[in-house]
Write a protein that holds these residues in place. Structure first.
Motif, PDB file in Angstrom:
ATOM      1  N   ASP A   6       0.894  -1.247  -0.052  1.00 53.91           N
ATOM      2  CA  ASP A   6       0.112  -0.005  -0.066  1.00 53.91           C
ATOM      3  C   ASP A   6       0.900   1.059  -0.141  1.00 53.91           C
ATOM      4  O   ASP A   6       0.366   2.260   0.312  1.00 53.91           O
ATOM      5  N   SER A   7       2.007   1.071  -0.537  1.00 54.74           N
ATOM      6  CA  SER A   7       2.953   2.381  -0.661  1.00 54.74           C
ATOM      7  C   SER A   7       2.432   3.440  -1.432  1.00 54.74           C
ATOM      8  O   SER A   7       1.525   3.339  -2.275  1.00 54.74           O
ATOM      9  N   ASN A   8       2.750   4.863  -1.006  1.00 49.81           N
ATOM     10  CA  ASN A   8       1.919   5.984  -1.898  1.00 49.81           C
ATOM     11  C   ASN A   8       3.166   6.449  -2.785  1.00 49.81           C
ATOM     12  O   ASN A   8       3.215   7.606  -3.062  1.00 49.81           O
ATOM     13  N   TYR A  40       1.762  -0.084  -6.921  1.00 51.06           N
ATOM     14  CA  TYR A  40       1.204  -0.108  -5.678  1.00 51.06           C
ATOM     15  C   TYR A  40      -0.155   0.609  -5.531  1.00 51.06           C
ATOM     16  O   TYR A  40      -0.728   0.910  -6.685  1.00 51.06           O
ATOM     17  N   LEU A  41      -0.707   0.854  -4.490  1.00 54.30           N
ATOM     18  CA  LEU A  41      -2.178   0.966  -4.378  1.00 54.30           C
ATOM     19  C   LEU A  41      -2.505   2.489  -4.005  1.00 54.30           C
ATOM     20  O   LEU A  41      -3.682   2.667  -4.146  1.00 54.30           O
ATOM     21  N   ILE A  98      -5.291   1.453  -9.148  1.00 58.99           N
ATOM     22  CA  ILE A  98      -5.145  -0.433  -8.813  1.00 58.99           C
ATOM     23  C   ILE A  98      -5.780  -0.213  -7.398  1.00 58.99           C
ATOM     24  O   ILE A  98      -6.322  -1.328  -7.034  1.00 58.99           O
ATOM     25  N   GLY A  99      -5.648   0.840  -6.265  1.00 56.45           N
ATOM     26  CA  GLY A  99      -6.097   0.543  -5.162  1.00 56.45           C
ATOM     27  C   GLY A  99      -7.663   0.575  -5.214  1.00 56.45           C
ATOM     28  O   GLY A  99      -8.138  -0.365  -4.151  1.00 56.45           O
ATOM     29  N   VAL A 100      -7.985   1.187  -5.839  1.00 53.91           N
ATOM     30  CA  VAL A 100      -9.592   1.255  -6.057  1.00 53.91           C
ATOM     31  C   VAL A 100     -10.184  -0.168  -6.143  1.00 53.91           C
ATOM     32  O   VAL A 100     -11.172  -0.784  -5.962  1.00 53.91           O
TER      33      VAL A 100
END
Length: 196
Positions: free
Chosen positions: A171-173, A178-179, A189-191
């Motif tokens: 979950d890196s920003n 990453y998410l 991708i995170g959504v």
């Protein structure tokens, strides 16, 4: 997770574990992160099978009956002594060990989701134990390709009764793969992962 059998970790293992059980209701433990790899900057614990078996018997096996016990989490390396080969040696040599679930890691191409599915299935077929995918992610691909991969992979994972847990890494920003975006909002991708 007992990342490895290094003394600075084993010396605090019992206290940390008891606190996790008492304060947070932990009901499972993971043993050894990627012992089949020896890249320290990659997070591998670099343990040969006999060392992993010995450490498991000393630090993890005594917890049988108190919490569920996870085998070492192996890489998806291909060949002798890595991935499923390492796990086979571990399971074959850890006589008298209770192993309640098999944690695995997978990193691969978003263009071949079938290889991910086959990899996961191979561990269940070989060991007939619940599977926890404690890390999975992509090694390449555009945002759209990663989203398409997740659109196929997540429903498939959810439909497999033997897959008890899975976690996308990570979950890196820092944006794709990453998410999260740099401003800590979810990217596409995170959504998709969050809605899957």
């Amino acid at each position: 997770m007992l990342w490895s059998a290094a003394s600075d970790l084993t010396s605090i293992w019992s206290g940390n574990l008891q606190r996790a059980i008492t304060s947070y209701g932990a009901d499972s433990v993971l043993s050894f992160n990627e012992p089949d790899g020896c890249c320290w900057s990659c997070g591998n614990s670099c343990m040969n099978v006999s060392s992993a078996v010995s450490a498991y018997k000393q630090w993890v096996q005594p917890l049988a009956g108190k919490v569920k016990l996870g085998a070492p989490a192996v890489t998806n390396g291909v060949g002798e002594g890595v991935g499923i080969s390492y796990m086979s040696y571990f399971m074959g040599n850890c006589t008298g060990c209770q192993v309640d679930f098999i944690p695995i890691h997978w990193y691969g191409s978003v263009l071949d989701p079938g290889s991910f599915e086959a990899y996961v299935q191979s561990f269940y077929t070989k060991f007939n134990k619940p599977i926890w995918i404690t890390e999975f992610g992509t090694t390449s691909g555009t945002d759209a390709q990663i989203v398409a991969f997740l659109k196929q992979a997540l429903p498939w994972l959810d439909s497999q009764s033997y897959v008890q847990r899975y976690a996308y890494f990570m979950d890196s920003n820092t944006g794709a793969p990453y998410l999260l975006n740099p401003n800590n909002t979810m990217n596409d991708i995170g959504v998709e992962y969050n809605s899957g």
